[in-house]
Design a protein around this motif. Structure first.
Motif, PDB file in Angstrom:
ATOM      1  N   ALA A 290      -8.388 -10.787 -13.507  1.00  0.00           N
ATOM      2  CA  ALA A 290      -8.733 -11.468 -12.246  1.00  0.00           C
ATOM      3  C   ALA A 290      -8.468 -10.455 -11.141  1.00  0.00           C
ATOM      4  CB  ALA A 290      -7.888 -12.718 -12.071  1.00  0.00           C
ATOM      5  N   MET A 291      -9.421  -9.546 -10.945  1.00  0.00           N
ATOM      6  CA  MET A 291      -9.186  -8.377 -10.100  1.00  0.00           C
ATOM      7  C   MET A 291      -9.401  -8.688  -8.621  1.00  0.00           C
ATOM      8  SD  MET A 291     -10.284  -4.515 -11.000  1.00  0.00           S
ATOM      9  CE  MET A 291     -12.003  -4.928 -11.211  1.00  0.00           C
ATOM     10  N   LEU A 292      -8.459  -8.236  -7.830  1.00  0.00           N
ATOM     11  CA  LEU A 292      -8.501  -8.427  -6.383  1.00  0.00           C
ATOM     12  C   LEU A 292      -7.992  -7.149  -5.730  1.00  0.00           C
ATOM     13  CD1 LEU A 292      -9.071 -10.587  -4.175  1.00  0.00           C
ATOM     14  CD2 LEU A 292      -6.656 -11.191  -4.291  1.00  0.00           C
ATOM     15  N   THR A 293      -8.493  -6.838  -4.548  1.00  0.00           N
ATOM     16  CA  THR A 293      -8.081  -5.622  -3.841  1.00  0.00           C
ATOM     17  C   THR A 293      -7.550  -5.982  -2.466  1.00  0.00           C
ATOM     18  OG1 THR A 293      -9.812  -4.351  -4.970  1.00  0.00           O
ATOM     19  CG2 THR A 293      -8.793  -3.327  -3.056  1.00  0.00           C
ATOM     20  N   THR A 294      -6.410  -5.395  -2.119  1.00  0.00           N
ATOM     21  CA  THR A 294      -5.862  -5.549  -0.771  1.00  0.00           C
ATOM     22  C   THR A 294      -5.726  -4.168  -0.150  1.00  0.00           C
ATOM     23  OG1 THR A 294      -4.079  -6.553   0.522  1.00  0.00           O
ATOM     24  CG2 THR A 294      -3.442  -5.433  -1.511  1.00  0.00           C
ATOM     25  N   TYR A 295      -5.829  -4.113   1.201  1.00  0.00           N
ATOM     26  CA  TYR A 295      -5.918  -2.826   1.899  1.00  0.00           C
ATOM     27  C   TYR A 295      -4.815  -2.685   2.940  1.00  0.00           C
ATOM     28  CZ  TYR A 295     -10.631  -3.031  -0.068  1.00  0.00           C
ATOM     29  OH  TYR A 295     -11.693  -3.148  -0.922  1.00  0.00           O
ATOM     30  N   ASN A 296      -4.515  -1.433   3.242  1.00  0.00           N
ATOM     31  CA  ASN A 296      -3.626  -1.106   4.344  1.00  0.00           C
ATOM     32  C   ASN A 296      -3.991   0.311   4.782  1.00  0.00           C
ATOM     33  OD1 ASN A 296      -1.432  -1.129   6.216  1.00  0.00           O
ATOM     34  ND2 ASN A 296      -0.278  -2.449   4.817  1.00  0.00           N
ATOM     35  N   GLU A 297      -3.348   0.808   5.795  1.00  0.00           N
ATOM     36  CA  GLU A 297      -3.576   2.183   6.220  1.00  0.00           C
ATOM     37  C   GLU A 297      -2.229   2.829   6.497  1.00  0.00           C
ATOM     38  OE1 GLU A 297      -5.869   2.405   9.776  1.00  0.00           O
ATOM     39  OE2 GLU A 297      -4.762   0.819  10.802  1.00  0.00           O
ATOM     40  N   VAL A 298      -2.194   4.138   6.344  1.00  0.00           N
ATOM     41  CA  VAL A 298      -0.944   4.867   6.494  1.00  0.00           C
ATOM     42  C   VAL A 298      -1.164   6.068   7.405  1.00  0.00           C
ATOM     43  CG1 VAL A 298      -1.408   6.158   4.369  1.00  0.00           C
ATOM     44  CG2 VAL A 298       0.919   6.070   5.256  1.00  0.00           C
ATOM     45  N   ASP A 299      -0.196   6.289   8.282  1.00  0.00           N
ATOM     46  CA  ASP A 299      -0.191   7.468   9.149  1.00  0.00           C
ATOM     47  C   ASP A 299       0.395   8.629   8.339  1.00  0.00           C
ATOM     48  OD1 ASP A 299       0.344   9.459  11.021  1.00  0.00           O
ATOM     49  OD2 ASP A 299       0.908   8.043  12.592  1.00  0.00           O
ATOM     50  N   MET A 458      -5.037   7.342   6.798  1.00  0.00           N
ATOM     51  CA  MET A 458      -5.668   7.173   5.477  1.00  0.00           C
ATOM     52  C   MET A 458      -5.666   5.690   5.120  1.00  0.00           C
ATOM     53  SD  MET A 458      -4.440   8.327   1.642  1.00  0.00           S
ATOM     54  CE  MET A 458      -4.643  10.095   1.803  1.00  0.00           C
ATOM     55  N   TYR A 459      -6.803   5.202   4.635  1.00  0.00           N
ATOM     56  CA  TYR A 459      -6.861   3.848   4.102  1.00  0.00           C
ATOM     57  C   TYR A 459      -6.335   3.855   2.656  1.00  0.00           C
ATOM     58  CZ  TYR A 459      -9.785   2.360   8.031  1.00  0.00           C
ATOM     59  OH  TYR A 459     -10.252   2.053   9.282  1.00  0.00           O
ATOM     60  N   LEU A 460      -5.523   2.858   2.335  1.00  0.00           N
ATOM     61  CA  LEU A 460      -5.034   2.661   0.971  1.00  0.00           C
ATOM     62  C   LEU A 460      -5.624   1.369   0.427  1.00  0.00           C
ATOM     63  CD1 LEU A 460      -1.223   3.498   1.339  1.00  0.00           C
ATOM     64  CD2 LEU A 460      -3.080   5.023   0.649  1.00  0.00           C
ATOM     65  N   ALA A 461      -5.953   1.374  -0.864  1.00  0.00           N
ATOM     66  CA  ALA A 461      -6.501   0.173  -1.510  1.00  0.00           C
ATOM     67  C   ALA A 461      -5.757  -0.064  -2.812  1.00  0.00           C
ATOM     68  CB  ALA A 461      -7.993   0.348  -1.793  1.00  0.00           C
ATOM     69  N   LEU A 462      -5.148  -1.225  -2.936  1.00  0.00           N
ATOM     70  CA  LEU A 462      -4.475  -1.594  -4.182  1.00  0.00           C
ATOM     71  C   LEU A 462      -5.312  -2.665  -4.878  1.00  0.00           C
ATOM     72  CD1 LEU A 462      -1.955  -1.521  -6.098  1.00  0.00           C
ATOM     73  CD2 LEU A 462      -1.129  -3.507  -4.792  1.00  0.00           C
ATOM     74  N   SER A 463      -5.886  -2.309  -6.020  1.00  0.00           N
ATOM     75  CA  SER A 463      -6.533  -3.317  -6.868  1.00  0.00           C
ATOM     76  C   SER A 463      -5.505  -3.778  -7.888  1.00  0.00           C
ATOM     77  CB  SER A 463      -7.752  -2.722  -7.577  1.00  0.00           C
ATOM     78  OG  SER A 463      -8.799  -2.468  -6.658  1.00  0.00           O
ATOM     79  N   TYR A 464      -5.446  -5.098  -8.090  1.00  0.00           N
ATOM     80  CA  TYR A 464      -4.414  -5.643  -8.978  1.00  0.00           C
ATOM     81  C   TYR A 464      -4.955  -6.834  -9.749  1.00  0.00           C
ATOM     82  CZ  TYR A 464      -3.802  -8.947  -5.079  1.00  0.00           C
ATOM     83  OH  TYR A 464      -4.003  -9.883  -4.092  1.00  0.00           O
ATOM     84  N   HIS A 466      -4.731 -10.416 -10.535  1.00  0.00           N
ATOM     85  CA  HIS A 466      -4.162 -11.588  -9.867  1.00  0.00           C
ATOM     86  C   HIS A 466      -3.546 -12.575 -10.871  1.00  0.00           C
ATOM     87  CE1 HIS A 466      -3.220 -13.807  -6.435  1.00  0.00           C
ATOM     88  NE2 HIS A 466      -4.406 -13.951  -5.864  1.00  0.00           N
ATOM     89  N   ARG A 467      -3.795 -12.370 -12.166  1.00  0.00           N
ATOM     90  CA  ARG A 467      -3.180 -13.236 -13.167  1.00  0.00           C
ATOM     91  C   ARG A 467      -1.671 -13.021 -13.231  1.00  0.00           C
ATOM     92  NH1 ARG A 467      -5.974 -11.740 -18.626  1.00  0.00           N
ATOM     93  NH2 ARG A 467      -5.486  -9.672 -17.762  1.00  0.00           N
ATOM     94  N   ILE A 468      -1.235 -11.823 -12.872  1.00  0.00           N
ATOM     95  CA  ILE A 468       0.180 -11.484 -12.999  1.00  0.00           C
ATOM     96  C   ILE A 468       0.799 -11.108 -11.659  1.00  0.00           C
ATOM     97  CG2 ILE A 468      -0.416  -9.098 -13.616  1.00  0.00           C
ATOM     98  CD1 ILE A 468       2.018  -8.959 -15.341  1.00  0.00           C
ATOM     99  N   VAL A 469      -0.021 -10.588 -10.739  1.00  0.00           N
ATOM    100  CA  VAL A 469       0.480 -10.154  -9.429  1.00  0.00           C
ATOM    101  C   VAL A 469      -0.026 -11.116  -8.358  1.00  0.00           C
ATOM    102  CG1 VAL A 469       0.591  -8.283  -7.750  1.00  0.00           C
ATOM    103  CG2 VAL A 469       0.430  -7.747 -10.200  1.00  0.00           C
ATOM    104  N   ASP A 470       0.880 -11.722  -7.609  1.00  0.00           N
ATOM    105  CA  ASP A 470       0.503 -12.600  -6.494  1.00  0.00           C
ATOM    106  C   ASP A 470       0.190 -11.771  -5.250  1.00  0.00           C
ATOM    107  OD1 ASP A 470       0.851 -14.893  -8.014  1.00  0.00           O
ATOM    108  OD2 ASP A 470       2.982 -15.045  -7.504  1.00  0.00           O
ATOM    109  N   GLY A 471      -0.477 -12.402  -4.296  1.00  0.00           N
ATOM    110  CA  GLY A 471      -0.824 -11.700  -3.064  1.00  0.00           C
ATOM    111  C   GLY A 471       0.398 -11.161  -2.340  1.00  0.00           C
ATOM    112  N   LYS A 472       1.487 -11.929  -2.326  1.00  0.00           N
ATOM    113  CA  LYS A 472       2.711 -11.480  -1.671  1.00  0.00           C
ATOM    114  C   LYS A 472       3.213 -10.182  -2.286  1.00  0.00           C
ATOM    115  CE  LYS A 472       7.543 -12.744  -0.922  1.00  0.00           C
ATOM    116  NZ  LYS A 472       8.601 -13.758  -1.175  1.00  0.00           N
ATOM    117  N   GLY A 473       3.217 -10.115  -3.632  1.00  0.00           N
ATOM    118  CA  GLY A 473       3.690  -8.902  -4.301  1.00  0.00           C
ATOM    119  C   GLY A 473       2.809  -7.714  -4.012  1.00  0.00           C
ATOM    120  N   ALA A 474       1.481  -7.926  -4.002  1.00  0.00           N
ATOM    121  CA  ALA A 474       0.556  -6.823  -3.744  1.00  0.00           C
ATOM    122  C   ALA A 474       0.723  -6.279  -2.328  1.00  0.00           C
ATOM    123  CB  ALA A 474      -0.883  -7.302  -3.961  1.00  0.00           C
ATOM    124  N   VAL A 475       0.828  -7.185  -1.355  1.00  0.00           N
ATOM    125  CA  VAL A 475       0.987  -6.753   0.040  1.00  0.00           C
ATOM    126  C   VAL A 475       2.330  -6.041   0.216  1.00  0.00           C
ATOM    127  CG1 VAL A 475       1.251  -7.544   2.414  1.00  0.00           C
ATOM    128  CG2 VAL A 475      -0.535  -8.534   0.960  1.00  0.00           C
TER     129      VAL A 475
END
Length: 495
Positions: A290-299, A458-464, A466-475
């Motif tokens: 159950a693949m989902l991707t969340t994003y962030n950016e880093v200086d 730089m943009y970072l993308a974590l694909s995870y 979702h069956r095992i990783v919740d949104g809170k954990g990914a963020v």
């Protein structure tokens, strides 16, 4: 007498195809001299001689599918042992009946648990003259490609299973009429050699694959193998030669144009087994997780400043350049400790948490994407990580990675930024539950303390999964990576 057996092929790989024999019965061999080459759906494995002597009987011929530890050949000690194996092998031509009878071409043994195959390519057409052991067609299974040699010399009189046909393990593929091969090998070995030399010689499968990948015309290469066949080493030499560059257009001709007008603008190239495996695994990942991707950016300013300050001393002391990958590896290890489910995997109804980090580092190569694994990255220093990544990357580009070096990863880094990617969603590398996508560092205006300043972002993308990783954990994971990179001192303080 010393037995030559199939070496360990790697986790989950149980069989291989004998692609090329570099030696023939009666040849003298030295210790560690390459005897043959095996191909799996992932890598090519060379089999060296474990002892010096004379190559005796070849038990597994080119095109045979063999399992782990299967007997490939025997090496006889000393001199004078060659004639017996050569004579023993000659009767292998016996399937042909005497004087002009028809011989059926059957599907060869496909390997344990493989019950059917697809006819992918016919090298000969009805009416063509064929020599004994000349390659007639190629079959594909879900594991390996199998070449089918002619059991006798004669004329190909009928093709029962055309290209695209799915056949079972006992099916008839074709018929050879006017077969005459039974008497010649036993009575006059020299005549059989002359017959084989006069026919079209099939190149080593690994050589064909490399020529297709590099766009090199076979006509431009002089083969050094038996009967003039082109070997992988010949293609590698041709690829390094300056004159080899202009050849790509002639490598593969279009086979199925949509229209006459498009015929000259298309080309059809057979997928390599590595590319087929990559495609299969990536699609399986999308179908399973159950693949989902969340994003962030880093200086990246602090990391870049730290790297510029110490890169000279670092390289002088450790003999390797200080890159960004060691910073990202350290930051991910730090984040995985806080969010262990990103470093876990699902096994049936169980979650398997890993108390270690085997970091996969995706690498693009001329033959496709591979993911060598840096084992126990959580216990390595910056220098050790940089050395490991540099060494694995070099081996990946040279096609020298073993199966063991690409298995067992618990988390993966994918750096699309080296190709200029600004944003992407990486696909999981199963059975892993997380993969971090890195991207291009780009100067962008940022609001900092009420002022607009230009920062290297730089943009970072974590694909995870979702069956095992919740949104809170990914963020949380991404935020911890961001914090560690924007203030690298946190890594030293374990914060």
């Amino acid at each position: 007498m010393t037995e030559v057996r199939v070496p360990t092929l790697g986790e989950s790989v149980t069989e291989a195809t004998v692609a090329t024999w570099f030696k023939k019965p009666g040849d003298a061999v030295a210790v560690d001299e390459m005897l043959c080459e095996l191909e799996t759906d992932k890598v090519t494995v060379e089999v060296p001689a474990s002892t010096a002597g004379v190559l005796g009987e070849i038990v597994a011929a080119e095109g045979d599918t063999v399992g782990v530890d299967a007997l490939l050949a025997v090496i006889n000690a000393g001199e004078g042992a060659a004639p017996a194996p050569a004579a023993a092998k000659a009767p292998a031509a016996a399937p042909a009946a005497s004087g002009g009878d028809a011989v059926d071409v059957m599907v060869p043994t496909l390997g344990e648990s493989v019950t059917e195959a697809t006819v992918s390519t016919w090298f000969k057409a009805v009416g063509d003259t064929v020599a004994q052991d000349e390659m007639l067609c190629e079959l594909e299974t879900d594991k390996v490609s199998v070449e089918v040699p002619a059991p006798a010399a004669g004329v190909l009189s009928e093709i029962v299973a055309p290209e695209g046909t799915t056949v079972d393990a006992s099916a008839k593929l074709a018929v050879i009429g006017g077969a005459t091969a039974s008497a010649a090998p036993a009575a006059a070995p020299a005549a059989a050699v002359a017959l084989a030399a006069s026919a079209d010689v099939e190149n080593a499968p690994s050589a064909n694959k490399m020529m297709a990948e590099k766009g090199i015309d076979a006509a431009a290469i002089t083969g050094t193998g038996r009967d003039g066949r082109i070997m992988k080493e010949d293609v590698m030499k041709a690829a390094l030669a300056p004159a080899a560059a202009p050849a790509p257009a002639a490598a593969v001709a279009p086979r199925a144009p949509v229209s006459a007008d498009d015929a000259s603008r298309e080309e059809r190239v057979k997928m390599t087994r590595l590319r087929q495996t990559i495609a299969k695994r990536l699609k399986e990942s999308q179908n399973t997780a159950a693949m989902l991707t969340t994003y962030n950016e880093v200086d990246m300013g602090e990391v870049m400043a730290l790297r510029n300050q110490y890169k000279g001393e670092f390289e002088k002391k450790h003999g390797v350049r200080l890159g960004f990958m060691s910073f990202f590896t350290k930051a991910c290890v730090h984040a995985l400790k806080e969010v262990p489910e990103v470093n876990a995997e699902i096994d049936g109804t169980d979650i398997v948490y890993k108390n270690f980090v085997h970091m996969g580092v995706a690498a693009g190569t001329p033959t496709g994407l591979v993911v060598p694994v840096i084992r126990d990255a959580d216990s390595m220093s910056f220098a050790e990580i940089e050395k490991a990544i540099s060494e694995k990357g070099r081996r990946a580009r040279d096609g020298k990675l073993s199966m063991a070096e690409m298995q067992g990863g618990t988390f993966t880094l994918s750096n699309g930024g080296v190709y200029g990617s600004l944003m992407s969603s990486p696909i999981l590398n199963p059975p892993q539950s997380g993969i971090l996508g890195m991207h291009k560092i780009q100067d962008r205006p940022m609001a900092i303390n009420g002022e607009v300043v230009i920062r290297p972002m730089m943009y970072l993308a974590l694909s995870y999964d979702h069956r095992i990783v919740d949104g809170k954990g990914a963020v949380t994971f991404l935020v911890r990576v961001k914090e560690a990179l924007e203030d690298p001192r946190r890594l030293l303080m374990d914060l």
